[in-house]
Design an enzyme around this catalytic site. Structure first.
Site, PDB file in Angstrom:
ATOM      1  N   ASP A 196       0.830  -1.212   0.000  1.00 25.55           N
ATOM      2  CA  ASP A 196       0.000   0.000   0.000  1.00 25.55           C
ATOM      3  C   ASP A 196       0.859   1.254   0.000  1.00 25.55           C
ATOM      4  O   ASP A 196       1.969   1.260   0.548  1.00 25.55           O
ATOM      5  CB  ASP A 196      -0.923  -0.021   1.234  1.00 25.55           C
ATOM      6  CG  ASP A 196      -2.050   0.995   1.106  1.00 25.55           C
ATOM      7  OD1 ASP A 196      -2.402   1.371  -0.033  1.00 25.55           O
ATOM      8  OD2 ASP A 196      -2.584   1.408   2.154  1.00 25.55           O
ATOM      9  N   ASN A 225     -11.268  -2.681  -4.780  1.00 26.08           N
ATOM     10  CA  ASN A 225     -10.566  -1.670  -5.580  1.00 26.08           C
ATOM     11  C   ASN A 225     -11.316  -1.293  -6.867  1.00 26.08           C
ATOM     12  O   ASN A 225     -10.961  -0.313  -7.529  1.00 26.08           O
ATOM     13  CB  ASN A 225      -9.130  -2.118  -5.904  1.00 26.08           C
ATOM     14  CG  ASN A 225      -8.186  -2.017  -4.713  1.00 26.08           C
ATOM     15  OD1 ASN A 225      -7.244  -2.791  -4.575  1.00 26.08           O
ATOM     16  ND2 ASN A 225      -8.401  -1.056  -3.836  1.00 26.08           N
TER      17      ASN A 225
HETATM   18  C1  IPE Z   1      -5.370  -2.620   0.089  1.00 29.33           C
HETATM   19  O1  IPE Z   1      -5.080  -1.275  -0.071  1.00 29.33           O
HETATM   20  C2  IPE Z   1      -5.402  -3.302  -1.243  1.00 29.33           C
HETATM   21  C3  IPE Z   1      -4.131  -3.412  -1.956  1.00 29.33           C
HETATM   22  C4  IPE Z   1      -2.965  -3.009  -1.526  1.00 29.33           C
HETATM   23  C5  IPE Z   1      -4.216  -4.047  -3.227  1.00 29.33           C
HETATM   24  P1  IPE Z   1      -6.229  -0.176  -0.203  1.00 29.33           P
HETATM   25  O2  IPE Z   1      -5.535   1.125  -0.412  1.00 29.33           O
HETATM   26  O3  IPE Z   1      -7.230  -0.575  -1.201  1.00 29.33           O
HETATM   27  O4  IPE Z   1      -6.920  -0.245   1.247  1.00 29.33           O
HETATM   28  P2  IPE Z   1      -7.804   0.819   2.022  1.00 29.33           P
HETATM   29  O5  IPE Z   1      -8.882   1.264   1.074  1.00 29.33           O
HETATM   30  O6  IPE Z   1      -6.902   1.943   2.397  1.00 29.33           O
HETATM   31  O7  IPE Z   1      -8.316   0.083   3.220  1.00 29.33           O
HETATM   32  C1  IPE Z   2      -1.804   0.234  -3.282  1.00 30.41           C
HETATM   33  O1  IPE Z   2      -1.529   1.587  -3.338  1.00 30.41           O
HETATM   34  C2  IPE Z   2      -1.981  -0.371  -4.635  1.00 30.41           C
HETATM   35  C3  IPE Z   2      -3.365  -0.751  -4.958  1.00 30.41           C
HETATM   36  C4  IPE Z   2      -4.380  -0.711  -4.156  1.00 30.41           C
HETATM   37  C5  IPE Z   2      -3.585  -1.229  -6.305  1.00 30.41           C
HETATM   38  P1  IPE Z   2      -2.693   2.645  -3.298  1.00 30.41           P
HETATM   39  O2  IPE Z   2      -3.151   2.939  -4.686  1.00 30.41           O
HETATM   40  O3  IPE Z   2      -3.770   2.223  -2.372  1.00 30.41           O
HETATM   41  O4  IPE Z   2      -1.937   3.909  -2.717  1.00 30.41           O
HETATM   42  P2  IPE Z   2      -2.467   4.931  -1.637  1.00 30.41           P
HETATM   43  O5  IPE Z   2      -2.904   4.144  -0.447  1.00 30.41           O
HETATM   44  O6  IPE Z   2      -3.604   5.661  -2.277  1.00 30.41           O
HETATM   45  O7  IPE Z   2      -1.294   5.804  -1.352  1.00 30.41           O
HETATM   46 MG    MG Z   3      -4.109   2.486  -0.405  1.00 30.13          MG
END
Ligand code: IPE
Ligand code: IPE
Ligand code: MG
Length: 254
Positions: free
Chosen positions: A30, A78
């Site tokens: 993340d 997502n």
């Molecule tokens: C979790 O991260 C999913 C992945 C890293 C693929 P998210 O960014 O989607 O999680 P939340 O929404 O902050 O809980």
């Molecule tokens: C995790 O990074 C990757 C996916 C969920 C695909 P994020 O896209 O959630 O990055 P932040 O949390 O917005 O920084």
């Molecule tokens: Mg994230």
């Protein structure tokens, strides 16, 4: 299935001395979006860097003796993101497969995809099948990529399978469910790492993380390199895992 199933109660039983290196690491990658924003770049740039970080990380974990690495690449939730980010992520996976598959295969990485494949394009499904087939005999490390995956989806699909197969209720136990869940080829994760600073599970390995050690770091995923991996592994090595029992050297008063 020709390989040994580890699912049956792999973390159950009496308390034991924790091995210094986790056999299985589950990893929430993340922070890509924030990493990009800090650099005044579009979120997609962060995701692209995230792929490179993953390729590096797999080799480091393998070098440290980790046998299974399960990474959260796209969650069931997502899909709620803007359409262009979702389609950008879908095409990024295809690009990543064509850019890195040969290298990973050569590095001894076995690739497995876990998650609901029914919602992705035929092209992506075929790319995954190709990646799995090409690397199926590799044994240095297994990289399980959780894509369109959710811990709740996993429990539901296992229950559906039981009903479809007409399995009698008394045969459904923890072992049966574990054997029919997406990560049945791996022992339960010993260590659960989340980068990006959030302290939540976000519907990742809900069932399998029952006794995982949790490690949260502020480090944003594209920056998660060798030093950060070693810090997480060192934290794991210092943990006292009890699985509901008592520590092995505990003096039990008579
Ligand atoms: C979790 O991260 C999913 C992945 C890293 C693929 P998210 O960014 O989607 O999680 P939340 O929404 O902050 O809980
Ligand atoms: C995790 O990074 C990757 C996916 C969920 C695909 P994020 O896209 O959630 O990055 P932040 O949390 O917005 O920084
Ligand atoms: Mg994230």
């Amino acid at each position: 299935m020709s390989e040994t199933s580890h699912a049956a109660g792999s973390s159950a039983g009496a308390a034991a001395e924790a091995p210094a290196v986790p056999r299985h690491v589950a990893l929430v990658m993340d922070g890509n979006g924030r990493w990009a924003r800090k650099r005044f770049m579009p979120r997609f740039f962060g995701h692209k860097q995230g792929v490179d970080a993953l390729v590096r990380a797999v080799n480091v974990f393998a070098d440290r003796g980790v046998e299974y690495l399960t990474v959260f690449a796209f969650s069931s939730e997502n899909w709620k993101r803007p359409t262009e980010e979702v389609s950008g992520l879908m095409s990024l996976v295809l690009v990543a497969v064509s850019k890195y598959l040969t290298k990973m295969a050569g590095d001894g990485v076995r690739i497995r995809i876990v998650g609901d494949r029914s919602a992705v394009s035929d092209k992506l499904r075929q790319a995954w099948e190709h990646a799995e087939k090409l690397t199926q005999d590799n044994r240095r490390i297994t990289l399980a990529v959780a894509f369109n995956y959710g811990g709740r989806w996993d429990v539901v699909q296992a229950c559906r399978r039981a009903i479809e197969q007409g399995v009698p209720a008394e045969q459904i136990d923890e072992q049966w469910l574990s054997r029919n869940m997406a990560l049945s080829f791996a022992p339960d994760p010993d260590l659960f790492i989340r980068t990006g600073g959030e302290m939540r599970i976000s519907n990742f390995v809900l069932w399998q993380a029952a006794y995982s050690e949790l490690f949260f770091t502020e480090c944003l995923w594209p920056d998660f390199g060798e030093a950060e991996i070693d810090a997480a592994l060192a934290a794991f090595a210092a943990r006292d895992r009890r699985f509901g029992g008592i520590a092995p050297n505990t003096v039990v008063a008579g």
